[in-house]
Design a protein around this motif. Structure first.
Motif, PDB file in Angstrom:
ATOM      1  N   UNK A 184      93.432  30.117  54.306  1.00 40.48           N
ATOM      2  CA  UNK A 184      93.218  31.551  54.115  1.00 40.48           C
ATOM      3  C   UNK A 184      91.735  31.852  54.062  1.00 40.48           C
ATOM      4  N   UNK A 185      91.398  33.129  54.141  1.00 44.81           N
ATOM      5  CA  UNK A 185      89.998  33.547  54.026  1.00 44.81           C
ATOM      6  C   UNK A 185      89.419  33.066  52.694  1.00 44.81           C
ATOM      7  N   UNK A 186      90.183  33.231  51.623  1.00 45.79           N
ATOM      8  CA  UNK A 186      89.707  32.797  50.307  1.00 45.79           C
ATOM      9  C   UNK A 186      89.384  31.297  50.323  1.00 45.79           C
ATOM     10  N   UNK A 187      90.290  30.494  50.853  1.00 43.95           N
ATOM     11  CA  UNK A 187      90.083  29.044  50.836  1.00 43.95           C
ATOM     12  C   UNK A 187      88.931  28.636  51.756  1.00 43.95           C
ATOM     13  N   UNK A 188      88.769  29.351  52.881  1.00 45.08           N
ATOM     14  CA  UNK A 188      87.625  29.073  53.753  1.00 45.08           C
ATOM     15  C   UNK A 188      86.311  29.301  53.008  1.00 45.08           C
ATOM     16  N   UNK A 189      86.246  30.408  52.269  1.00 47.24           N
ATOM     17  CA  UNK A 189      85.014  30.730  51.561  1.00 47.24           C
ATOM     18  C   UNK A 189      84.787  29.805  50.364  1.00 47.24           C
ATOM     19  N   UNK A 190      85.867  29.340  49.762  1.00 46.08           N
ATOM     20  CA  UNK A 190      85.754  28.516  48.558  1.00 46.08           C
ATOM     21  C   UNK A 190      85.577  27.032  48.865  1.00 46.08           C
ATOM     22  N   UNK A 219      84.954  40.640  64.454  1.00 45.16           N
ATOM     23  CA  UNK A 219      83.993  41.108  63.454  1.00 45.16           C
ATOM     24  C   UNK A 219      84.372  40.664  62.051  1.00 45.16           C
ATOM     25  N   UNK A 220      85.675  40.672  61.746  1.00 41.58           N
ATOM     26  CA  UNK A 220      86.135  40.225  60.426  1.00 41.58           C
ATOM     27  C   UNK A 220      85.896  38.731  60.254  1.00 41.58           C
ATOM     28  N   UNK A 221      86.145  37.956  61.300  1.00 43.60           N
ATOM     29  CA  UNK A 221      85.889  36.513  61.217  1.00 43.60           C
ATOM     30  C   UNK A 221      84.413  36.236  60.972  1.00 43.60           C
ATOM     31  N   UNK A 222      83.558  37.024  61.616  1.00 47.71           N
ATOM     32  CA  UNK A 222      82.137  36.800  61.419  1.00 47.71           C
ATOM     33  C   UNK A 222      81.726  37.132  59.988  1.00 47.71           C
ATOM     34  N   UNK A 223      82.333  38.161  59.399  1.00 48.91           N
ATOM     35  CA  UNK A 223      82.020  38.489  58.012  1.00 48.91           C
ATOM     36  C   UNK A 223      82.499  37.390  57.067  1.00 48.91           C
ATOM     37  N   UNK A 224      83.627  36.788  57.388  1.00 50.11           N
ATOM     38  CA  UNK A 224      84.107  35.663  56.570  1.00 50.11           C
ATOM     39  C   UNK A 224      83.122  34.495  56.664  1.00 50.11           C
ATOM     40  N   UNK A 225      82.639  34.215  57.880  1.00 43.09           N
ATOM     41  CA  UNK A 225      81.669  33.128  58.049  1.00 43.09           C
ATOM     42  C   UNK A 225      80.396  33.406  57.254  1.00 43.09           C
ATOM     43  N   UNK A 226      79.948  34.656  57.251  1.00 49.75           N
ATOM     44  CA  UNK A 226      78.774  35.029  56.456  1.00 49.75           C
ATOM     45  C   UNK A 226      79.093  34.897  54.969  1.00 49.75           C
ATOM     46  N   UNK A 227      80.299  35.311  54.571  1.00 51.00           N
ATOM     47  CA  UNK A 227      80.699  35.198  53.173  1.00 51.00           C
ATOM     48  C   UNK A 227      80.713  33.755  52.703  1.00 51.00           C
ATOM     49  N   UNK A 250      84.695  33.651  40.982  1.00 49.26           N
ATOM     50  CA  UNK A 250      83.693  34.696  40.768  1.00 49.26           C
ATOM     51  C   UNK A 250      82.824  34.879  42.008  1.00 49.26           C
ATOM     52  N   UNK A 251      82.340  33.778  42.554  1.00 50.63           N
ATOM     53  CA  UNK A 251      81.441  33.865  43.723  1.00 50.63           C
ATOM     54  C   UNK A 251      82.171  34.397  44.957  1.00 50.63           C
ATOM     55  N   UNK A 252      83.390  33.933  45.182  1.00 48.79           N
ATOM     56  CA  UNK A 252      84.138  34.375  46.369  1.00 48.79           C
ATOM     57  C   UNK A 252      84.419  35.871  46.290  1.00 48.79           C
ATOM     58  N   UNK A 253      84.850  36.343  45.130  1.00 48.20           N
ATOM     59  CA  UNK A 253      85.179  37.764  45.014  1.00 48.20           C
ATOM     60  C   UNK A 253      83.919  38.637  45.083  1.00 48.20           C
ATOM     61  N   UNK A 254      82.794  38.161  44.562  1.00 45.86           N
ATOM     62  CA  UNK A 254      81.544  38.924  44.676  1.00 45.86           C
ATOM     63  C   UNK A 254      81.116  39.030  46.137  1.00 45.86           C
ATOM     64  N   UNK A 281      85.545  42.605  52.461  1.00 44.02           N
ATOM     65  CA  UNK A 281      86.666  41.822  53.002  1.00 44.02           C
ATOM     66  C   UNK A 281      87.623  41.377  51.898  1.00 44.02           C
ATOM     67  N   UNK A 282      87.568  42.035  50.730  1.00 50.47           N
ATOM     68  CA  UNK A 282      88.469  41.672  49.636  1.00 50.47           C
ATOM     69  C   UNK A 282      89.928  41.759  50.064  1.00 50.47           C
ATOM     70  N   UNK A 283      90.255  42.761  50.879  1.00 46.55           N
ATOM     71  CA  UNK A 283      91.642  42.946  51.319  1.00 46.55           C
ATOM     72  C   UNK A 283      92.090  41.898  52.332  1.00 46.55           C
TER      73      UNK A 283
END
Length: 405
Positions: free
Chosen positions: A92-98, A138-146, A113-117, A124-126
């Motif tokens: 998921x997006x959350x797990x990718x970022x974490x 565009x959403x994938x790129x924002x996840x990569x930046x996140x 805390x860091x992922x949600x911030x 991209x919280x939703x």
């Protein structure tokens, strides 16, 4: 956060192919710097050496006060955003970022805390429970930046992050990246071949060609005072017009006399490099003459009788006199094609000796192909260069050429 310093960095591939040639570059703490140039110029290789993904052949790389030549990528305190997003499709997006934080042993509460911030920052919280295949580019790129943001690194590295997006999305995502930098103030190195991206994003842009830094300066200074013909032709859209000719002394006044090239040959290694023609200058006598403006008379006097190249940007050729510039200076050209752009239009023109001249002017009806048109030249903005692909800008003072690497 930290500065990044490159000292005489060189990369040589097998076969003695020199991709990066002894470059010196200092990126200040919190600065957003853009490496720009045509394909194969060494910009991505430079970025990958900073990241530790390419081994340097010689030189020193420092992040903060630490030399990182022998430091593995994971220990360099940098975060990189790739062109292809590099997301795990099964997560998921959350797990990718974490994921990176989890590998480093961060507590679960700190990760959350860091992922949600970061998600709130990027709106991209939703999307946190979705998988990458359910996201737009565009959403994938924002996840990569996140994923990079949650690391809270000393520096961000972006390797052509917008090249897979369509034109409209590139503009909006570009603005998001700029706003993000203004908010986080993290040292950023950004690589692109798109000079418009470079001009709009960078505090400073570094123009590269064949592994060598041609100029490093603010976007406006690079546009207004290019140090050589390559930079002048690469920065600016449409590109600068070039006219081969000679500085002549006519009745005690210096003029530029347009000429042509005998045995002209195209000098262009790659399609995305500025087109340059080389050959022996001839003056058949049917070209235009242009008075040398007073502010350039002294620096150009020593080049009288020599082959030089006149550079005029399309936006500095006008259909009407330019207020406040003194006596009008005009050049007659033949109109070939017009391209309406809404409020503006591009006119493609030719002189008897030079084809493919471009002027960008306010849109007007009734412009007929084949018509002879008087164009007013803004003499305050013209440049004169030595011949050749990287001929130096003769219009600049010694102080203005300080940005040459």
């Amino acid at each position: 956060m930290a500065s990044v310093e490159l000292q005489k960095i060189t990369k040589i591939y097998p076969g003695n192919v020199k991709a990066v040639d002894a470059i010196d570059l200092t990126i200040r703490d919190r600065e957003f710097i853009v490496l720009v140039g045509p394909s194969g110029c060494g910009k991505s290789t430079t970025l990958r050496m900073v990241a530790g993904l390419e081994e340097i052949s010689s030189g020193i790389i420092k992040i903060g006060e630490r030399v990182v030549n022998a430091v593995p990528p994971k220990d360099r305190d940098i975060a990189m955003v790739f062109q292809n997003y590099a997301l795990y499709p099964h997560m998921s997006v959350y797990k990718n970022m974490a994921f990176g934080l989890k590998l480093r042993g961060f507590p679960k509460a700190e990760i959350e805390k860091r992922v949600h911030e970061a998600a709130r920052t990027l709106d991209i919280t939703h999307l946190l429970e979705r998988k990458p295949k359910a996201l737009s580019g565009g959403q994938r790129q924002r996840v990569a930046v996140g994923r990079a943001i949650v690391r809270e690194p000393a520096a961000f590295l972006f390797d052509e992050p917008l090249s897979n997006l369509d034109a409209k999305l590139r503009v909006t995502t570009r603005a998001e990246i700029k706003r993000l930098h203004q908010r986080l103030k993290t040292t950023t190195i950004y690589v692109t071949h798109d000079q418009e991206e470079a001009m709009t994003l960078g505090d400073r842009i570094v123009v590269m060609k064949d592994g060598v830094i041609q100029q490093q300066d603010s976007p406006l200074e690079t546009y207004q005072n290019p140090v050589n013909r390559f930079v002048a032709g690469f920065i600016g859209m449409p590109p600068m017009n070039f006219f081969d000719g000679m500085i002549q002394n006519s009745g005690g006044r210096l003029i530029f006399e347009e000429g042509s090239l005998e045995g002209a040959r195209q000098v262009q290694k790659r399609a995305d490099e500025p087109l340059v023609m080389e050959g022996k200058l001839t003056l058949p006598g049917n070209g235009f003459n242009l008075a040398i403006p007073n502010h350039l008379a002294v620096p150009l006097a020593r080049h009288a009788g020599r082959h030089v190249v006149l550079g005029i940007r399309p936006e500095h050729l006008h259909l009407q006199p330019i207020p406040g510039t003194g006596p009008a200076t005009t050049v007659r050209m033949e109109l070939n094609v017009t391209e309406p752009l809404g409020n503006d239009m591009d006119m493609y023109l030719s002189t008897p000796l030079h084809r493919n001249v471009i002027s960008r002017v306010e849109a007007q009806p009734g412009m007929t192909p084949g018509a002879q048109i008087e164009l007013y030249v803004d003499l305050r903005k013209v440049h004169f260069f030595e011949p050749g692909v990287t001929g130096m800008n003769l219009s600049l003072s010694k102080e203005q050429t300080h940005a040459v690497a």
